[in-house]
Design an enzyme around this catalytic site. Sequence first.
Site, PDB file in Angstrom:
ATOM      1  N   GLU A 305       0.726  -1.172  -0.111  1.00  0.00           N
ATOM      2  CA  GLU A 305      -0.031   0.026  -0.104  1.00  0.00           C
ATOM      3  C   GLU A 305       0.946   1.207   0.019  1.00  0.00           C
ATOM      4  OE1 GLU A 305      -3.280  -0.141  -0.253  1.00  0.00           O
ATOM      5  OE2 GLU A 305      -2.969  -2.139  -0.874  1.00  0.00           O
ATOM      6  N   TRP A 308       2.173   1.804  -3.477  1.00  0.00           N
ATOM      7  CA  TRP A 308       1.187   2.445  -4.404  1.00  0.00           C
ATOM      8  C   TRP A 308       1.176   3.995  -4.308  1.00  0.00           C
ATOM      9  CZ3 TRP A 308      -2.063   1.014  -7.874  1.00  0.00           C
ATOM     10  CH2 TRP A 308      -2.528  -0.201  -8.079  1.00  0.00           C
ATOM     11  N   TRP A 337     -22.050  10.181 -20.191  1.00  0.00           N
ATOM     12  CA  TRP A 337     -22.634   9.981 -18.812  1.00  0.00           C
ATOM     13  C   TRP A 337     -23.763  10.373 -18.625  1.00  0.00           C
ATOM     14  CZ3 TRP A 337     -18.701   7.255 -16.389  1.00  0.00           C
ATOM     15  CH2 TRP A 337     -17.447   7.389 -16.633  1.00  0.00           C
ATOM     16  N   ASN A 375     -10.644   1.894   2.692  1.00  0.00           N
ATOM     17  CA  ASN A 375     -10.310   1.751   1.412  1.00  0.00           C
ATOM     18  C   ASN A 375     -11.132   1.135   0.685  1.00  0.00           C
ATOM     19  OD1 ASN A 375      -8.186   2.600  -0.676  1.00  0.00           O
ATOM     20  ND2 ASN A 375      -7.726   0.307  -0.397  1.00  0.00           N
ATOM     21  N   TRP A 393     -16.816  10.205 -13.395  1.00  0.00           N
ATOM     22  CA  TRP A 393     -15.921  10.217 -12.047  1.00  0.00           C
ATOM     23  C   TRP A 393     -15.187  11.400 -11.572  1.00  0.00           C
ATOM     24  CZ3 TRP A 393     -10.965  11.495 -12.838  1.00  0.00           C
ATOM     25  CH2 TRP A 393     -10.370  11.662 -13.994  1.00  0.00           C
ATOM     26  N   TRP A 416      -9.779   6.728  -8.505  1.00  0.00           N
ATOM     27  CA  TRP A 416     -11.087   7.206  -9.230  1.00  0.00           C
ATOM     28  C   TRP A 416     -10.921   6.818 -10.736  1.00  0.00           C
ATOM     29  CZ3 TRP A 416     -15.816   8.241  -8.068  1.00  0.00           C
ATOM     30  CH2 TRP A 416     -16.101   8.687  -6.808  1.00  0.00           C
TER      31      TRP A 416
END
Length: 515
Positions: A305, A308, A337, A375, A393, A416
């Site tokens: 993590e 990341w 969208w 998370n 998004w 996202w």
Amino acid sequence: MPRSPSPVAPAGARLPYRIDRRYARGLVWFRRDLRADDHAALHYALKHCEQVWCVFVFDREILDPLLERGLKADRRVEFILASLAPLRQALTTAGGGLIVLDDRARDAIPRLAAALDAEAVFANHDYEPAANDRDAAVRQALEAESRALLTFKDQVIFEADEILTGQGRPFSVFTPYKNAWLREVTPFDLRAYPVTAYRKALAPVPSRLDKPLPTLASLGFAPSNLPDLALPTGTDGAQALFDDFLTRIGEYDRRRDYPALRGPSYLSVHLRFGTISIRTLARTAHQAMETGGAGANGAAVWLSELIWRDFYFMILHHHPHLADGKSYHPEYDGLRWVDGHTGDGYFDAWCRGQTGYPLVDAAMLQINQSGYMHNRLRMVTASFLIKDLGVDWRRGEQYFADQLNDFDFSANNGGWQWAASTGCDAQPYFRIFNPVTQSEKFDPQGRFIRKYLPVLERLPDRYLHAPWTAPADVLAAAGVKLGENYPHPIVQHKVARMEALERYGAVKGAKAVEE
């Protein structure tokens, strides 16, 4: 792989930065690094200057847009203010102090450097395009007066071009990047920057600049509910959270996906504002993983993590257009969208936790009430907004940016775009989270849901994840009135999934796989 160090740009240096001269006076500019230990810029300033002053600027270029968006009670501003007090005390105890300004940083830093006759300003790298623009302006203004801005790597282990593919290109997939990261990392990369040995260079704040810390009101903000949350601030707060996490790091791999369990470290906001060093965390996790004891798997997953974070910072460095609202894969910018009145209604219901899907709603109430979201739930809520509701998004990205205590552009954008299937190493567009099965899997007894949705607390577990499936007598016994005290589902997942596949199919062609 490049190894030549540069004190002025994130050029991938891993050796100690070479500063070929000493300065009579230096200024350390604190930003995302609110601690007085293991601090790269502070270390180099103290080592290479006869006198060192320290400053933090409440940058109006950051604060004013928050106020314009109506975020007057912003927990992050209150967190920073609460964390500056112990930082100032630590620097004062060591012989220095902390100047705190309320101004535009691009104006205030050159002006303060001139007032102190500082020959160099020392700061740690910031990776967002807006920050780079600010720093370029500061550098230009300083250089016009024969002063320097020297910046250093501090908030990541590896940055920019330090980890590249065998062909010398940036990675676009996380797992190969992580494997390369683990091959490259050495104890040297995880070492702490010594500060104490050089702190005699700290200079007291001149009396004309030694003012009390600003108040929230003087900054234009109102108190938030931060004091009511279980969120300790400052370096002591970070250390307390870290000490607690070390007692359960070995279980991280087994507990991290369950929002009702105390699985995460809860250190993300402290990493964001630098009240604890990334090197401290990565070093501890790496050592535990290498030792191979009972907790090695948990430590290894947690280290992933942390990696990341480096990955997303690296992605932003190589793809700064992401900060302009662009998809990592440009073909997805053609997605259609749900917008207009319907899209606005969907988005509003999602924001307020009124979608009729309990796990989604509980998660949104969590972020609204605390500025924190687990998370796993960040993935679930993002997937629901994008895939089930068909909302762009970018609207969810901005909402999280406004609400999250630990908001960091690179990670928020990466998350996202992962959920939207538009980013690097993203969730494949044909894999669509089922909000009910996610709820049943990761909150099986509904402990998390019941905490944030007490209106549902008397529903039996078997109906809690999808209240609309409960018989009328069960709903009545639990005091649940669908459409009154809890909404009907805003969409039907099976229908919404097919509509999502049609949207994505228009740009890629799609086949559904549900998770």
